[in-house]
Design a protein around this motif. Structure first.
Motif, PDB file in Angstrom:
ATOM      1  N   ARG A 162       0.849  -1.195   0.000  1.00 22.43           N
ATOM      2  CA  ARG A 162       0.000   0.000   0.000  1.00 22.43           C
ATOM      3  C   ARG A 162       0.886   1.247   0.000  1.00 22.43           C
ATOM      4  NH1 ARG A 162      -3.372   1.823  -1.780  1.00 22.43           N
ATOM      5  NH2 ARG A 162      -4.318   3.159  -0.200  1.00 22.43           N
ATOM      6  N   HIS A 163       1.920   1.196   0.836  1.00 24.49           N
ATOM      7  CA  HIS A 163       2.795   2.359   0.974  1.00 24.49           C
ATOM      8  C   HIS A 163       3.518   2.664  -0.337  1.00 24.49           C
ATOM      9  CE1 HIS A 163       5.143   5.305   3.124  1.00 24.49           C
ATOM     10  NE2 HIS A 163       6.263   4.754   2.716  1.00 24.49           N
ATOM     11  N   PHE A 164       3.967   1.633  -1.040  1.00 21.06           N
ATOM     12  CA  PHE A 164       4.724   1.886  -2.262  1.00 21.06           C
ATOM     13  C   PHE A 164       3.859   2.514  -3.349  1.00 21.06           C
ATOM     14  CE2 PHE A 164       8.931  -0.714  -2.010  1.00 21.06           C
ATOM     15  CZ  PHE A 164       9.319   0.063  -0.938  1.00 21.06           C
ATOM     16  N   ASP A 165       2.554   2.291  -3.321  1.00 22.22           N
ATOM     17  CA  ASP A 165       1.695   3.039  -4.253  1.00 22.22           C
ATOM     18  C   ASP A 165       1.718   4.528  -3.904  1.00 22.22           C
ATOM     19  OD1 ASP A 165       0.976   0.821  -5.779  1.00 22.22           O
ATOM     20  OD2 ASP A 165      -1.162   1.329  -5.769  1.00 22.22           O
ATOM     21  N   GLN A 166       1.815   4.835  -2.608  1.00 17.45           N
ATOM     22  CA  GLN A 166       1.879   6.252  -2.199  1.00 17.45           C
ATOM     23  C   GLN A 166       3.230   6.862  -2.569  1.00 17.45           C
ATOM     24  OE1 GLN A 166      -1.185   7.032  -1.151  1.00 17.45           O
ATOM     25  NE2 GLN A 166      -1.488   4.815  -1.278  1.00 17.45           N
ATOM     26  N   VAL A 167       4.291   6.065  -2.387  1.00 14.36           N
ATOM     27  CA  VAL A 167       5.629   6.565  -2.734  1.00 14.36           C
ATOM     28  C   VAL A 167       5.710   6.824  -4.238  1.00 14.36           C
ATOM     29  CG1 VAL A 167       8.112   6.100  -2.671  1.00 14.36           C
ATOM     30  CG2 VAL A 167       6.657   5.326  -0.777  1.00 14.36           C
ATOM     31  N   ALA A 168       5.155   5.901  -5.015  1.00 15.47           N
ATOM     32  CA  ALA A 168       5.164   6.073  -6.471  1.00 15.47           C
ATOM     33  C   ALA A 168       4.475   7.385  -6.856  1.00 15.47           C
ATOM     34  CB  ALA A 168       4.462   4.886  -7.137  1.00 15.47           C
ATOM     35  N   LYS A 169       3.323   7.591  -6.216  1.00 11.80           N
ATOM     36  CA  LYS A 169       2.555   8.811  -6.510  1.00 11.80           C
ATOM     37  C   LYS A 169       3.373  10.058  -6.170  1.00 11.80           C
ATOM     38  CE  LYS A 169      -1.763   8.571  -5.002  1.00 11.80           C
ATOM     39  NZ  LYS A 169      -2.843   8.768  -4.006  1.00 11.80           N
ATOM     40  N   ALA A 170       4.058  10.015  -5.027  1.00 13.13           N
ATOM     41  CA  ALA A 170       4.866  11.169  -4.606  1.00 13.13           C
ATOM     42  C   ALA A 170       6.005  11.442  -5.584  1.00 13.13           C
ATOM     43  CB  ALA A 170       5.409  10.926  -3.196  1.00 13.13           C
ATOM     44  N   CYS A 171       6.483  10.384  -6.245  1.00 12.98           N
ATOM     45  CA  CYS A 171       7.559  10.541  -7.236  1.00 12.98           C
ATOM     46  C   CYS A 171       7.003  10.890  -8.620  1.00 12.98           C
ATOM     47  CB  CYS A 171       8.350   9.241  -7.392  1.00 12.98           C
ATOM     48  SG  CYS A 171       9.136   8.656  -5.921  1.00 12.98           S
ATOM     49  N   GLY A 172       5.691  10.897  -8.746  1.00 13.66           N
ATOM     50  CA  GLY A 172       5.094  11.129 -10.057  1.00 13.66           C
ATOM     51  C   GLY A 172       5.284   9.956 -11.001  1.00 13.66           C
ATOM     52  N   LEU A 173       5.435   8.772 -10.423  1.00 10.42           N
ATOM     53  CA  LEU A 173       5.612   7.580 -11.262  1.00 10.42           C
ATOM     54  C   LEU A 173       4.386   6.691 -11.167  1.00 10.42           C
ATOM     55  CD1 LEU A 173       9.242   6.483 -10.284  1.00 10.42           C
ATOM     56  CD2 LEU A 173       8.526   7.501 -12.469  1.00 10.42           C
TER      57      LEU A 173
END
Lengths: 751, 159
Positions: free
Chosen positions: A364-375
């Motif tokens: 779940r967290h890595f979907d948030q990290v991806a979003k924060a990176c614009g990826l």
């Protein structure tokens, strides 16, 4: 139907399948012993308290009953497992609701139930703790010095100095609820026990030698005076790993005192309220990445609620900790984890064993990290997947030829992920029922962690009779997963024999060696390898004494059953018993440091990418999983139907974990301990579950197999909640996502 | 209650006539398991949720944990023990065996009877028919996929 060898890779019929489809299979409740009586358990009404008195209602003819309390225990009052902190019957203090205090025995089930209700425990309540946060805050010390059963610290690189290099830092907190294993056969045991013959129990269980280990100190008997026999077992999923020791102990104590066989079967409500469930968890993530989405630092704080006694919590915590950083390569990692006490019934083993909790948080967290990176979520994963030669958080160098990008591509192709994601994004805006697609990437280690398998030192024996029949002797249990069938395939292929000539000895501690517990995705990979090696030993013995042909029969063809039978008869006539044993030895190069928690945590991992497609009704808050694709690499697939069945069943349990299965707690007690209001998926709820295997044989598994049993439990929940986020925009951080949870999240989004 | 309060119940089970004396509100499940020793019928929940105790009562699929024994008086009942013809498995049983419809086996008797009942009522079921026809029988092992496949295979076999 006679399958041609090799059997490995073929869907041969389930060994005990005929008995199961005809109703002939005998489960513990189907067994009747002459003179047998029934047992019942009187349990703590409070979460924590001092037992002041036990009142027996005078309207019950107590002289007809066998009554057992802690005072009747001949040996040590504990359920021996890791620590000896859990009493078999509470004597002075109760530490959780439903804790066993008094046992009753009577030949009439109905009178027994009346009597159970007529025993009243008078308790002086003590302050109790019900949440992870209150336990950590030491609101009350309820266990040991600090409420902590176990903690781990995993360190890789230097997290503290790495933050300076992180261009983006993302934090998050995630929670998972308890989950009931909900095997359809409730727990049960039958015991025959007396000082002359010792103790014998029959029952529903995963681990006969765990039960054996618990009964020996309880009765103060020598090991040979305790015998444990598995009856046909109607599902386990971890739920029959440790708690059967308690029930066996209770049945045996009643039988010991009564001098008669005692059957103790839990009804559904008792089984749900009193026995173990999956540990609730709370995970905090802090992740540092570069602007182009490369991991710089991972800091994870993982806490599980162990309930009132230690039981298996340290081991569950260990697996959860090691899986917490997933199949990714990050140079700087710190994972701190703790298992803490609360005044709930002890939480225990359940398929995945800590990993579903920490994997949910990470994916779940890595979907948030991806979003924060614009990826895109997949691009972020792709940039950080571990590759062959890379290292996991515990600094284990991956020697397997793993190809996660390929698994992901296959999962996306099978699910039409990219096209659907784009289409849903376009169509959702004006739709009442919004759709989403999400995925999770993960790994699952097979076998006991670290030095665990060396410590277990499991043994399997294979023996042949003069009639040319072969028996596999192992304590590993058939609980539906197909152990009997897989062992048969392995033994038959190794010996070049018809599978009809292979028998699997019933797990009975008086007759089979200890091949370890039936847990941890270890039965096929670890125990199956021992079956292969022992069968090979048997064959070599025969070949060296004249069985024709290097590979069994002449000119390398498999020997015929007649040739095999002649060779067995000849050998037994000349030399006596024909039997080979094999004990576990670790594959070369495996190193594990238990102090630093670094090294080769598992001999092999299964790798997977799961994709879930969901519909979310924004008016009723109902969520449906419409499609599910499960792609995994599990080494060689020994039996395609059984293996697929394992994945499908695990995915269904994962769907329940994500959406439906909500244990409602009130002061440490499960208040919805019924199938009417604890909801598991039915045939009407499950989507098509589409299972795909990539095969990459593991050199140290039998026929190249790795473990698969727990793997499918890890991925569904994060994949589903990631899909819900695509559908609704709601970033939900806890499971199960009941309609109420979704409503709260959507109200928040709309506000 | 004195034993005199028990009632005489005559019924046909798997083609044989039986007479038992039972409490009127005894569960049919217990009468089958304890009086007739037909232990293929399982108790999973005792509240009509799981379907492990399903039997066919005059052709209808019922949860025997919810049926009072008295209700079975005069009825014809099929339990899992009555599905095969001797050693010849019913097409549904054979399909469950070959297609992975049974794992731990505890839901299997009820599930097989539900499938047999479904195919009797609806010889060419759609996927939705199969899902609905089995929705009263819970399985924790299979995720239902192999059970659906088994029903489809049995259906083809029967044609």
């Amino acid at each position: 139907m006679h399958p041609e060898p090799p059997l490995i890779g073929q869907a041969v019929p389930r060994k005990e399948g005929r008995d199961k489809v005809t109703g002939r299979a005998r489960y513990v409740d189907d067994l009747v012993f002459p003179g047998m009586m029934y047992g019942a358990t009187v349990r703590s009404p409070v979460a924590r308290g001092r037992i002041r008195a036990i009142h027996f209602d005078e309207n019950i003819p107590w002289q007809e009953f066998t009554v057992v309390t802690a005072q009747d225990i001949p040996g040590e009052n504990c359920v021996a497992l890791i620590l000896h902190d859990q009493p078999c019957l509470a004597a002075e203090i109760v530490n959780h609701p439903e804790e066993p205090v008094v046992l009753l025995g009577h030949p009439d089930k109905h009178l027994l139930e009346e009597a159970r209700r007529a025993v009243r425990l008078e308790t002086e309540p003590l302050p109790a703790v019900f949440t992870i946060e209150d336990s950590l805050a030491k609101k009350e010390i309820i266990w040991g010095e600090d409420n902590v059963f176990k903690s781990f610290l995993v360190e890789k690189g230097d997290v503290d100095s790495a933050w300076a290099r992180a261009e983006i830092v993302v934090e998050g907190e995630y929670e998972t609820g308890a989950q009931e294993q909900l095997y359809i056969e409730p727990n049960g045991m039958i015991a025959v026990a007396n000082p002359d013959e010792g103790v014998t129990v029959w029952g529903s269980m995963q681990c006969p030698y765990y039960v054996h280990k618990a009964l020996v100190p309880l009765f103060g008997l020598s090991k040979d005076k305790v015998r444990v026999i598995q009856a046909e077992t109607g599902g386990g999923f971890g739920g029959k790993e440790e708690y059967p020791s308690m029930i066996a102990a209770h049945a045996a104590l009643l039988a010991w005192k009564a001098g008669r066989p005692v059957k103790l079967i839990y009804d559904r409500a008792e089984d749900m309220a009193a026995t173990t469930k999956r540990h609730p968890s709370r995970t905090r993530h802090r992740t540092g990445v570069t602007r182009d989405g490369k991991l710089v630092a991972l800091e994870i704080d993982f806490v599980i609620d162990g309930g009132a006694y230690c039981t298996l919590s340290p081991v569950v915590l260990s697996r959860g900790t090691i899986h917490a950083a997933g199949p990714y390569e990050c140079p700087n990692v710190r994972i701190r984890s703790r298992a803490v006490a609360t005044n709930a019934p002890p939480h225990g083993a359940f398929r995945g064993f800590g990993a579903p909790q920490s994997v949910f948080a990470l994916e779940r967290h890595f979907d948030q990290v991806a979003k924060a990176c614009g990826l895109a979520p997949d691009e972020f994963r792709r940039r950080n997947f571990v590759h062959a030669g890379g290292t996991l958080a515990v600094s284990q160098v991956i020697h397997e030829n793993v190809d996660l990008p390929q698994l992901m591509e296959r999962a996306f192709a099978e699910s039409d992920y990219h096209a659907k994601r784009a289409r849903f994004a376009r169509e959702n805006r004006d739709a009442r029922v919004k759709k989403g697609i999400g995925f999770a990437a993960f790994l699952h280690g097979a076998g006991f962690t670290g030095s665990g398998e060396e410590y277990l030192a499991s043994v399997v024996a294979v023996e042949a009779t003069a009639e040319g029949r072969v028996r596999v002797l192992a304590a590993s249990t058939e609980i539906g997963q197909g152990a009997n069938t897989v062992f048969t395939q392995i033994a038959a292929d190794t010996l070049g024999l018809d599978p009809e000539l292979i028998d699997i000895a019933p797990p009975d501690t008086a007759a089979v060696p200890n091949s370890g517990p039936t847990v941890a995705s270890r039965t096929t990979m670890i125990v199956g390898k021992l079956v292969e090696s022992a069968a090979l030993g048997l064959k070599q013995t025969l070949v060296s004494s004249g069985l024709p042909g290097e590979r069994g029969g002449p000119e390398g063809r498999p020997c015929t059953s007649e040739e095999f039978q002649r060779a067995c008869a000849e050998y037994i006539r000349k030399h006596g018993a024909l039997r080979a044993t094999c004990q576990y030895a670790p594959p070369p190069g495996i190193k594990w440091d238990d102090e630093k928690y670094q090294g080769d945590a598992y001999g092999a991992y299964a790798w997977a990418v799961y994709v879930a497609e969901v519909s979310v009704d924004t008016v009723t808050y109902e969520i449906r999983v419409d499609d599910f694709v499960a792609v995994q690499e599990v080494g060689k697939v020994i039996h395609p139907v059984l293996a697929t069945g394992q994945i499908e069943g695990g995915v269904a349990q994962g769907i329940g974990y994500a959406l439906y299965e909500n244990v409602v707690w009130r002061e440490g007690r499960m208040v919805n301990a019924q199938m009417t209001n604890y909801i598991m998926p039915t045939s009407a709820d499950v989507p098509p579950i589409r299972v795909f295997f990539e095969e990459n044989p593991y050199p140290f598994g039998p026929g190249g197999a790795k473990g698969i049993g727990e793997l499918p439990m890890d991925g569904p929940a994060p994949a589903i909640v990631n899909a819900i986020e695509q559908a609704t925009g709601a970033s939900i951080t806890r499971i199960p996502v009941t309609p109420e949870v979704l409503m709260e999240a959507l109200e928040g989004v709309h506000a | 209650m004195p034993d005199a309060a028990k009632v005489r119940i005559a019924f046909r089970v798997n083609g044989s006539e039986h007479i038992v004396h039972a409490w009127p509100m005894a569960r049919l499940l217990d009468v089958l398991r304890e009086e007739l020793r037909l232990t293929g019928t399982k108790e999973g929940c005792g509240e009509g949720e799981c379907g492990a105790c399903a039997v066919l009562l005059d052709g209808a699929l019922v949860n025997s944990c919810l049926v009072p024994a008295l209700h079975a008086d005069g009825a014809s009942i099929i339990t899992i023990e009555g599905v095969a013809q001797g050693e010849q498995l019913h097409a549904v049983q054979q399909a469950f065996l070959e297609h992975g419809g049974a794992q731990c086996g505890i839901c299997t008797p009820g599930m097989v009877l539900a499938a047999v009942n479904l195919l009797e009522k609806c010889p060419n079921p759609t996927e939705a028919d199969i899902r609905n026809g089995l929705a009263g029988n819970l399985c924790r092992c299979t995720g239902y996929m192999k059970i659906f496949e088994s029903v489809v295979a049995a259906c083809k076999q029967q044609r």
